[in-house]
Enzyme design. Sequence first.
Site, mmCIF file in Angstrom:
data_model
loop_
_atom_site.group_PDB
_atom_site.id
_atom_site.type_symbol
_atom_site.label_atom_id
_atom_site.label_comp_id
_atom_site.label_asym_id
_atom_site.label_seq_id
_atom_site.Cartn_x
_atom_site.Cartn_y
_atom_site.Cartn_z
ATOM 1 N N PRO A 1 15.179 42.871 28.961
ATOM 2 C CA PRO A 1 14.994 42.071 27.747
ATOM 3 C C PRO A 1 14.567 40.646 28.089
ATOM 4 C CG PRO A 1 17.063 43.295 27.670
ATOM 5 C CD PRO A 1 16.531 43.459 29.050
ATOM 6 N N HIS B 1 24.563 35.809 29.934
ATOM 7 C CA HIS B 1 24.017 34.539 29.451
ATOM 8 C C HIS B 1 24.943 33.796 28.509
ATOM 9 C CE1 HIS B 1 20.127 36.734 30.503
ATOM 10 N NE2 HIS B 1 20.428 35.900 31.469
ATOM 11 N N TYR C 1 26.904 34.681 26.185
ATOM 12 C CA TYR C 1 27.014 35.100 24.790
ATOM 13 C C TYR C 1 28.389 35.750 24.549
ATOM 14 C CZ TYR C 1 22.080 33.911 24.358
ATOM 15 O OH TYR C 1 20.889 33.237 24.329
ATOM 16 N N ARG D 1 24.629 44.727 29.890
ATOM 17 C CA ARG D 1 24.049 43.604 30.634
ATOM 18 C C ARG D 1 25.190 42.632 30.909
ATOM 19 N NH1 ARG D 1 18.668 39.937 29.170
ATOM 20 N NH2 ARG D 1 17.756 40.329 31.204
ATOM 21 N N ASP E 1 19.022 32.150 36.018
ATOM 22 C CA ASP E 1 18.618 33.533 35.874
ATOM 23 C C ASP E 1 17.109 33.682 35.983
ATOM 24 O OD1 ASP E 1 19.432 36.096 35.566
ATOM 25 O OD2 ASP E 1 19.095 36.104 33.415
ATOM 26 N N CYS F 1 1.681 31.894 29.094
ATOM 27 C CA CYS F 1 1.826 32.130 30.533
ATOM 28 C C CYS F 1 0.657 31.500 31.266
ATOM 29 C CB CYS F 1 1.875 33.641 30.789
ATOM 30 S SG CYS F 1 1.711 34.117 32.520
#
Length: 682
Positions: free
Chosen positions: A29, A173, A175, A223, A266, A362
Amino acid sequence: MSRNSRYDILFEPVPIGPVTAPNRFYQTPHATGMGNARPNAGRALRAMKAEGGWGVVCTEYCSIHPSSDETPYAFLSLWDDADADQLAQTAAAIHAHGALVGIELWHGGYHSNNRGTREIALAPSAGSSKYFGPNQVRAMDLDDIAAFRRWHRDAALRARDAGFDIVYVYAGHDYLPFQFLSPLANQRRDAYGGSLENRARLLRELTEDTREAVGESCAVAVRLAIDELHGESGVSRDGDGRRVIEYLGELPDLWDIALGGFLGNDSCSSRFSAEGFQERFAAGIKDLTSKPVVSVGRFTSPDTMVAQIRRGVQDFIGAARPSIADPFLPRKIDQGREDEIRECIGCNICRAANNEASPLRCTQNPTIGEEWRRGWHPETIPPARDRRSFLVVGGGPAGLEASLALAGRGHRVTLAEAGAELGGRLLAESSLPGLAQWIRVRDYRAQRLAQMGNVEIYLDSELGAADLREFGADAVVLATGSRWRRDGQGATVRWPLAIDPDARVLTPDDLFAGQDPGGDVLIYDDEHYFMAGALAERLLRDGRRVRLFTPATMISAWTEMTDEQAFIQRRLLELGIDARFGRQLKRIDPGRIVSECVYTGAEQCDDFSSLLLVTGREPVDALFHDLDAAATRIGDCLVPSSIADAVYAGHRFAREFGEDPATLAPRRERVPLQPAIAEAGS
Ligand code: ADP
Ligand code: SF4
């Protein structure tokens, strides 16, 4: 071409619970800036990854309830059936290419400021929200926890019905499920706090709930932030992180190993990490569970990927950024075209898009985010109706990309570069500490151009207006770049500084041209991206004394967007930089600057032996003004910006040349109007 048998292992199918991934390429993700606001763009972006051969394609974070809202950042939601109907189209678009599709169910806890929904933020313990400000978060009571489990279960069922194959329980992360896990964030004294079993209770329950709800048809992934990087007092790789997997190891169908807390760890930039940098966190996890493991690490080398699998670090090759830079990375390896991979350079401009709450962009892949809006494909470009001859002047990112895309359309291209090497600004910038991988922007394009029969490249060819006229190409493209300003005009002081003509000032161009700044350098940064900090690092490493003045309140302030600022400031402080914040230059005299405090205006004088101005850049466009014929300026020659913007400009020029302007307006996401509540009720 056919696949190198050395890479066969990457194309083995891998079972994940009740489903089977067709290969080991796993797009974990990642944010796209599309979310609910841009569903068409999000769907097309993900489908492109599947077309490019990723065996698993996951969505970005998907809120399970309005109390998890990160407005203005773009997230998905599964709050109701209408959300599920929309996401079903994304799942179908990914399935059409044979990939599995995963969805990351998300609740932000104290990370969610709920500015959009205005719901009260929830967390394991009461306290401040993650962001500076007056809002606090409420500790969840047992009813809240029960409700939370219901929301998660309902969202999992909707995900299953929408066609998703892998449903995530997201304890990464920082959360909500991770906040329960962390002994720092969780100060509860009930059955959800204290011991590891208690802190992991919610994660266990969510995983069991999800399995019970959808586990027959969907894989359940967890995750997990294996380390929140707060040492032993928090969740750490060798402490609670490991113990969670020992405890819950067989419960999910897959472990997706991430790093916690601070996102920059990360998705660490190449300036601060090498390919495979997360291995020290992921290694050994497979010894603790029989379930497949995935982790990321900016993998672009198929040999490194194979080594990860063979050494038992993980079962998949997890990727976010490499799949953005090259959605066709797996396909290219499969077809024996690995030398055509557009390798991620680790610049984190994609992270900047996220941090600015804007659609993904990008440096390497100008087509990302444009799949639906402009109909751009990363690997194919429509042939031109009228084939023309082009003279492209300047072999930096803009000129290289324009040449590649023009030649791809079938035009004849001559690329002239004044220097002895292609690359433009990349040559100097990739020589800075930590930025070596940036040269990949040049290498990918130069290597492709060398293989094209309709491209000629001339080095050591500085062209003047007469040369351009004489050459007689159908069209001239000026990609002659930019130079650093000498007048001190920058982002804060937006006018030329008073500079005594006898004051010696240097710019980054002077240093790159080999001028010796001496042993004591004062840098003035009013640009705020990487340049001043990177030059400071080089000078400090050379043993010089460096003072840095900036109107900002931190070093390289804009690199907060690329998740690098804290790393940069730490490194420079450790190297002994003397940084003065909140000071803008007022005047430069010989050997002395006069600066003023940006708040009070209080003036101060400081002596210098060398002054390096890193402020603004100006286009190198004399050729354009000398030329009395038509020419198009692209990239920094038109407006200095990032490398990503220069590449994008080159690509867009080539796509749009000769096309009917009426067909070029990008498509827009439109939300249909609905009746007001009063009208709807009447
Ligand atoms: P961008 O990022 O827009 O591509 P760069 O500064 O990286 O810009 O690259 C510009 C390139 O153009 C440099 O390599 C420079 O040597 C080249 N260049 C500038 N002027 C001329 C010229 N008159 N003739 C040929 N090449 C030129
Ligand atoms: Fe990689 Fe930079 Fe592209 Fe992000 S923006 S995917 S870091 S090349």
